[in-house]
Design a protein around this motif. Structure first.
Motif, PDB file in Angstrom:
ATOM      1  N   SER A 291       0.806  -1.223   0.000  1.00 52.68           N
ATOM      2  CA  SER A 291       0.000   0.000   0.000  1.00 52.68           C
ATOM      3  C   SER A 291       0.838   1.272   0.000  1.00 52.68           C
ATOM      4  O   SER A 291       0.448   2.282  -0.603  1.00 52.68           O
ATOM      5  CB  SER A 291      -0.956   0.012   1.187  1.00 52.68           C
ATOM      6  OG  SER A 291      -0.255  -0.002   2.422  1.00 52.68           O
TER       7      SER A 291
ATOM      8  N   ARG B  73      -8.646   0.075  -4.219  1.00 55.81           N
ATOM      9  CA  ARG B  73      -7.966  -0.298  -2.970  1.00 55.81           C
ATOM     10  C   ARG B  73      -8.680   0.339  -1.784  1.00 55.81           C
ATOM     11  O   ARG B  73      -9.236   1.427  -1.891  1.00 55.81           O
ATOM     12  CB  ARG B  73      -6.499   0.138  -3.023  1.00 55.81           C
ATOM     13  CG  ARG B  73      -5.696  -0.469  -4.150  1.00 55.81           C
ATOM     14  CD  ARG B  73      -5.334  -1.912  -3.881  1.00 55.81           C
ATOM     15  NE  ARG B  73      -4.356  -2.029  -2.832  1.00 55.81           N
ATOM     16  CZ  ARG B  73      -3.031  -2.182  -3.026  1.00 55.81           C
ATOM     17  NH1 ARG B  73      -2.563  -2.224  -4.264  1.00 55.81           N
ATOM     18  NH2 ARG B  73      -2.208  -2.295  -2.016  1.00 55.81           N
TER      19      ARG B  73
ATOM     20  N   GLU C 297      -7.166   0.491   1.519  1.00 53.73           N
ATOM     21  CA  GLU C 297      -6.281   0.898   2.599  1.00 53.73           C
ATOM     22  C   GLU C 297      -6.405   2.402   2.852  1.00 53.73           C
ATOM     23  O   GLU C 297      -6.472   3.195   1.921  1.00 53.73           O
ATOM     24  CB  GLU C 297      -4.831   0.546   2.280  1.00 53.73           C
ATOM     25  CG  GLU C 297      -4.575  -0.952   2.146  1.00 53.73           C
ATOM     26  CD  GLU C 297      -4.600  -1.419   0.704  1.00 53.73           C
ATOM     27  OE1 GLU C 297      -5.447  -0.901  -0.076  1.00 53.73           O
ATOM     28  OE2 GLU C 297      -3.778  -2.290   0.354  1.00 53.73           O
TER      29      GLU C 297
ATOM     30  N   ILE D  77      -4.099   4.820   1.121  1.00 48.51           N
ATOM     31  CA  ILE D  77      -4.332   4.975  -0.316  1.00 48.51           C
ATOM     32  C   ILE D  77      -5.540   5.855  -0.587  1.00 48.51           C
ATOM     33  O   ILE D  77      -5.471   6.787  -1.400  1.00 48.51           O
ATOM     34  CB  ILE D  77      -4.500   3.597  -0.992  1.00 48.51           C
ATOM     35  CG1 ILE D  77      -3.174   2.835  -0.964  1.00 48.51           C
ATOM     36  CG2 ILE D  77      -4.989   3.763  -2.437  1.00 48.51           C
ATOM     37  CD1 ILE D  77      -3.227   1.450  -1.574  1.00 48.51           C
TER      38      ILE D  77
END
Length: 215
Positions: free
Chosen positions: A120, A152, A154, A157
């Protein structure tokens, strides 16, 4: 030769360390050394220095890599090695701000090679470098489409995507607003907050962003 451990003891600040620990969530030990001092030190020590024993030593290693006067292509393995050690946004963002925009052609090629990496913080590096170097007429459509393709979840991110889209909106508001509805609702919320806090976005656009329907 500079003794790094001794230098750290001489330059660490307990109060600054306490402040840092409130905003930086790293697993590395922190000594509380200001980034400007680490940047200065990076220009004085061996070009091959790399150490991940503490937050400051790792960040120092990143600055050494970024400032090294090698051809950019000779740095890419070390850049990736550094990014794999990162566990906090600050280690990535401070690293990103250390690269000269003169190498943007080589940087662009490297970013494309790692743009869908599993790690990430590698992806955060890609996003922040696009933000810093490539928000221009030739890249804006590609960058927005790349953000849409990431998918994504995360935190590091989605925060970077929201930040990038907010910065892109300064000069390319119509392009961003045309695609913003296709993003995940968490990214849209981050984008809204950043737009509403920005002094570079006019009131009309802020009202339009405020009224976005998040499903």
């Amino acid at each position: 030769m500079i003794d790094i451990d001794e230098w750290i003891q001489q330059n660490k600040e307990a109060n600054f360390c306490q402040f840092q620990s409130g905003i930086i969530k790293t697993s590395y030990h922190m000594d509380g050394i200001r980034v400007g001092k680490l940047r200065e030190l990076a220009k004085l020590i061996d070009d091959n220095y790399f150490c991940s024993e503490s937050y400051e030593k790792l960040l120092l290693s990143g600055f050494v890599i970024a400032y090294r006067k090698d051809d950019f292509d000779k740095k890419t393995d070390d850049i990736y090695r550094y990014l794999l050690c990162c566990d906090d946004w600050s280690l990535v963002d401070s690293f990103c701000s250390s690269f000269s925009k003169k190498n943007n052609k080589n940087m662009e090629s490297f970013l494309q090679k790692i743009s869908f990496d599993d790690h990430s913080y590698v992806i955060r590096f890609v996003l922040v470098m696009y933000l810093r170097m490539f928000l221009d007429d030739n890249h804006i459509d590609f960058i927005i489409d790349y953000c849409l393709k990431l998918k994504r979840k995360e935190h590091e991110i989605i925060m970077a995507i929201g930040w990038l889209l907010q910065c892109a909106s300064i000069d390319y508001y119509d392009k961003v607003i045309d695609k913003i509805g296709y993003f995940d609702k968490e990214i849209i919320k981050i984008y809204q907050r950043k737009i509403l806090d920005s002094y570079r976005i006019d009131d009309r656009k802020k009202e339009e962003v405020r009224s976005l329907c998040i499903k």
